[in-house]
Design a protein around this motif. Structure first.
Motif, PDB file in Angstrom:
ATOM      1  N   ASN A 255       0.852  -1.183   0.000  1.00  0.00           N
ATOM      2  CA  ASN A 255       0.000   0.000   0.000  1.00  0.00           C
ATOM      3  C   ASN A 255       0.897   1.245   0.000  1.00  0.00           C
ATOM      4  O   ASN A 255       1.492   1.587   1.010  1.00  0.00           O
ATOM      5  N   ILE A 256       0.992   1.932  -1.139  1.00  0.00           N
ATOM      6  CA  ILE A 256       1.870   3.091  -1.244  1.00  0.00           C
ATOM      7  C   ILE A 256       1.474   4.190  -0.270  1.00  0.00           C
ATOM      8  O   ILE A 256       2.320   4.907   0.259  1.00  0.00           O
ATOM      9  N   TRP A 257       0.171   4.328   0.000  1.00  0.00           N
ATOM     10  CA  TRP A 257      -0.288   5.385   0.897  1.00  0.00           C
ATOM     11  C   TRP A 257       0.176   5.123   2.322  1.00  0.00           C
ATOM     12  O   TRP A 257       0.538   6.059   3.055  1.00  0.00           O
ATOM     13  N   GLU A 258       0.194   3.856   2.714  1.00  0.00           N
ATOM     14  CA  GLU A 258       0.703   3.507   4.048  1.00  0.00           C
ATOM     15  C   GLU A 258       2.210   3.748   4.120  1.00  0.00           C
ATOM     16  O   GLU A 258       2.733   4.212   5.133  1.00  0.00           O
ATOM     17  N   VAL A 259       2.900   3.459   3.020  1.00  0.00           N
ATOM     18  CA  VAL A 259       4.344   3.688   2.959  1.00  0.00           C
ATOM     19  C   VAL A 259       4.657   5.170   3.142  1.00  0.00           C
ATOM     20  O   VAL A 259       5.539   5.555   3.930  1.00  0.00           O
ATOM     21  N   ILE A 260       3.939   6.029   2.425  1.00  0.00           N
ATOM     22  CA  ILE A 260       4.180   7.475   2.519  1.00  0.00           C
ATOM     23  C   ILE A 260       3.835   7.991   3.910  1.00  0.00           C
ATOM     24  O   ILE A 260       4.565   8.818   4.476  1.00  0.00           O
ATOM     25  N   GLN A 261       2.731   7.497   4.458  1.00  0.00           N
ATOM     26  CA  GLN A 261       2.330   7.919   5.799  1.00  0.00           C
ATOM     27  C   GLN A 261       3.399   7.568   6.824  1.00  0.00           C
ATOM     28  O   GLN A 261       3.707   8.360   7.723  1.00  0.00           O
ATOM     29  N   ALA A 262       3.984   6.405   6.671  1.00  0.00           N
ATOM     30  CA  ALA A 262       5.046   5.998   7.593  1.00  0.00           C
ATOM     31  C   ALA A 262       6.298   6.861   7.409  1.00  0.00           C
ATOM     32  O   ALA A 262       6.910   7.300   8.376  1.00  0.00           O
ATOM     33  N   ALA A 263       6.664   7.102   6.155  1.00  0.00           N
ATOM     34  CA  ALA A 263       7.859   7.912   5.883  1.00  0.00           C
ATOM     35  C   ALA A 263       7.698   9.332   6.407  1.00  0.00           C
ATOM     36  O   ALA A 263       8.666   9.964   6.843  1.00  0.00           O
ATOM     37  N   ALA A 264       6.478   9.844   6.374  1.00  0.00           N
ATOM     38  CA  ALA A 264       6.216  11.222   6.789  1.00  0.00           C
ATOM     39  C   ALA A 264       6.352  11.431   8.292  1.00  0.00           C
ATOM     40  O   ALA A 264       6.348  12.571   8.765  1.00  0.00           O
ATOM     41  N   THR A 265       6.496  10.335   9.050  1.00  0.00           N
ATOM     42  CA  THR A 265       6.710  10.495  10.488  1.00  0.00           C
ATOM     43  C   THR A 265       8.120  10.995  10.791  1.00  0.00           C
ATOM     44  O   THR A 265       8.390  11.460  11.900  1.00  0.00           O
ATOM     45  N   LYS A 266       9.021  10.915   9.813  1.00  0.00           N
ATOM     46  CA  LYS A 266      10.378  11.422  10.010  1.00  0.00           C
ATOM     47  C   LYS A 266      10.335  12.947  10.040  1.00  0.00           C
ATOM     48  O   LYS A 266       9.858  13.578   9.093  1.00  0.00           O
ATOM     49  N   PRO A 267      10.836  13.574  11.103  1.00  0.00           N
ATOM     50  CA  PRO A 267      10.688  15.031  11.242  1.00  0.00           C
ATOM     51  C   PRO A 267      11.680  15.840  10.427  1.00  0.00           C
ATOM     52  O   PRO A 267      11.656  17.062  10.482  1.00  0.00           O
ATOM     53  N   TYR A 268      12.551  15.204   9.697  1.00  0.00           N
ATOM     54  CA  TYR A 268      13.532  15.933   8.885  1.00  0.00           C
ATOM     55  C   TYR A 268      13.883  15.084   7.663  1.00  0.00           C
ATOM     56  O   TYR A 268      13.727  13.872   7.666  1.00  0.00           O
ATOM     57  N   GLY A 269      14.331  15.746   6.592  1.00  0.00           N
ATOM     58  CA  GLY A 269      14.842  15.028   5.432  1.00  0.00           C
ATOM     59  C   GLY A 269      13.807  14.356   4.558  1.00  0.00           C
ATOM     60  O   GLY A 269      14.163  13.651   3.613  1.00  0.00           O
TER      61      GLY A 269
END
Length: 445
Positions: A255-269
């Motif tokens: 699920n690409i949307w779940e992947v992006i949501q997880a990646a967006a938890t990174k506060p930098y970069g």
């Protein structure tokens, strides 16, 4: 900004005084999605504004106080028209009356994906006929670096007046984001670059007297032109990455949307960009080609930019293939199937269909024999270039009879609960349902 008292600086100081006292008359050439909001903001700031457009219908509507642009408040246009602060015309002779003029005309691509500056050239030629000492001309249309000084300046100087001395010339790119609820013309930071330092100062003074956003001065018009193309190329490339990841995740069953949501938890970069059925509008699909075209002059091939364009323009085909696979699982071919497209405009909650990827999706489906129905709360009719379609209201009957419902634009006005629980099969290209409970067979991009 006080200037020395010689002849050249006296002309500049007089114009600056007109800007700061709100006594300048300002013209806007092109009353579209860029020009009309700008004209209204200048009028609201207290300036007398004259708008120009070759389409008499727009001119008449403005003069009646009738709005046709989503990012302009109906009551604000009506108010400045009633106050006599803004009027429109289709006669270029209005230039004789103005102290400054902003050029906000289209800059499309031709059939060879090369910049078409015909609207910019013709507007500048008309302005040159009425150019007078002490005028400021600002180009706002998106274009390639060098346009202001290589194209506009020679045309204007053919009048016999000298840029930077007799008149002032600058570039300040529009930054309209249609449908953005927070950033509008008035509060979006403005970048200004002039043909000379004094030209930059003159343009910056005008915008500071109108806008609330910061006005950022750069060293030349070319820098301002480049930064605008860079802004949209940045988005184009990052959307292409999201689209390529979506294709790969589809093959891997992720699920690409779940992947992006997880990646967006990174506060930098990391900055989240999202996939979709393709890119649309006048900016992102077009502006990068201005840069790739100009790069050839320097014998440079912009490989990353062009590859991003290829990925993004391939997404409508990917969506159609996804539809085909889903229908095959249902034992149905595309030919003869009823395919219900929800959303035709290129972006949610706007009425703009320019370059919408949905048009190409519809065209491909039509060529393969599908029966297409569509709903969009912002438009009544649309064309894929071959056939004219009438949109219909979303009803349970329409949802139930469709062989597949495709959410192509995630308008807020759609009732996603009804869509999720009524449709037989759904392909969601925008993650509009976002894990909402559904009794349908549900597929994501």
């Amino acid at each position: 900004m006080d200037l020395p008292a010689d002849n050249d600086s006296t002309i500049a100081q007089q114009l600056i005084d007109k800007f700061t006292s709100k006594k300048a008359v300002i013209g806007v050439v092109g009353l579209g999605y860029v020009g009309l909001p700008l004209a209204v903001e200048k009028a609201k700031a207290g300036f007398q504004v004259i708008g120009f457009d070759i389409q008499q219908q727009k001119v008449d509507m403005v003069n009646r106080g009738e709005n046709y642009i989503l990012d302009v408040a109906d009551e604000e246009l009506k108010q400045v028209v009633d106050q006599g602060k803004i009027m429109a015309t289709s006669e270029y002779s209005f230039i004789q009356k103005v102290d400054a003029v902003a050029i906000c005309v289209p800059t499309p691509l031709d059939i060879y994906k090369q910049p078409d500056l015909s609207y910019v050239r013709s507007s500048t030629e008309q302005i040159a006929k009425h150019l007078k000492p002490g005028m400021l001309i600002v180009l706002e249309s998106t274009t390639y670096p060098g346009t202001t000084e290589e194209v506009l300046k020679p045309i204007l100087e053919a009048s016999g007046l000298k840029c930077g001395t007799d008149f002032f010339l600058a570039y300040s790119p529009e930054r309209i984001d249609p449908g953005n609820a927070h950033f509008k013309t008035k509060n979006t930071p403005k970048v200004v670059g002039g043909a000379t330092l004094l030209c930059t100062k003159m343009a910056a003074t005008m915008y500071r007297s109108v806008l609330e956003g910061d006005v950022h001065e750069v060293s030349s018009a070319a820098v301002a032109e480049m930064e605008k193309v860079y802004e949209n190329t940045f988005r184009n490339i990052n959307i292409a990455l999201a689209n390529e990841m979506a294709i790969l995740c589809d093959k891997m069953g992720l699920n690409i949307w779940e992947v992006i949501q997880a990646a967006a938890t990174k506060p930098y970069g990391f900055m989240p960009f999202y996939p979709g059925p393709g890119i649309g509008g006048h900016c992102i699909p077009i502006d990068p080609f201005y840069l790739t075209w100009k790069a050839r002059e320097y014998n440079y091939h912009t490989r990353l930019i062009e590859l991003a364009g290829e990925i993004n323009t391939s997404m409508p085909e990917f969506v159609v293939e996804k539809i085909s696979k889903i229908l095959n699982e249902e034992g149905k071919p595309i030919k003869g199937s009823i395919i219900y497209l929800l959303g035709i405009t290129y972006k949610k909650d706007i009425s703009d269909v320019r370059e919408s990827p949905v048009l190409l999706i519809a065209q491909i489906l039509q060529n393969r024999g599908a029966t297409i129905i569509s709903s969009d709360p912002y438009i009544d009719t649309w064309s894929d270039g071959k056939q004219l379609y009438q949109t219909v209201p979303v009803t349970k009957d329409q949802l139930q009879k469709a062989d597949i419902v495709v959410i192509t634009t995630d308008h807020s006005k759609f009732d996603y609960k009804e869509i999720a629980t009524t449709s037989q099969v759904i392909l969601d290209t925008r993650n509009a349902l976002n894990n909402q409970d559904t009794v349908s067979k549900y597929y994501r991009l």
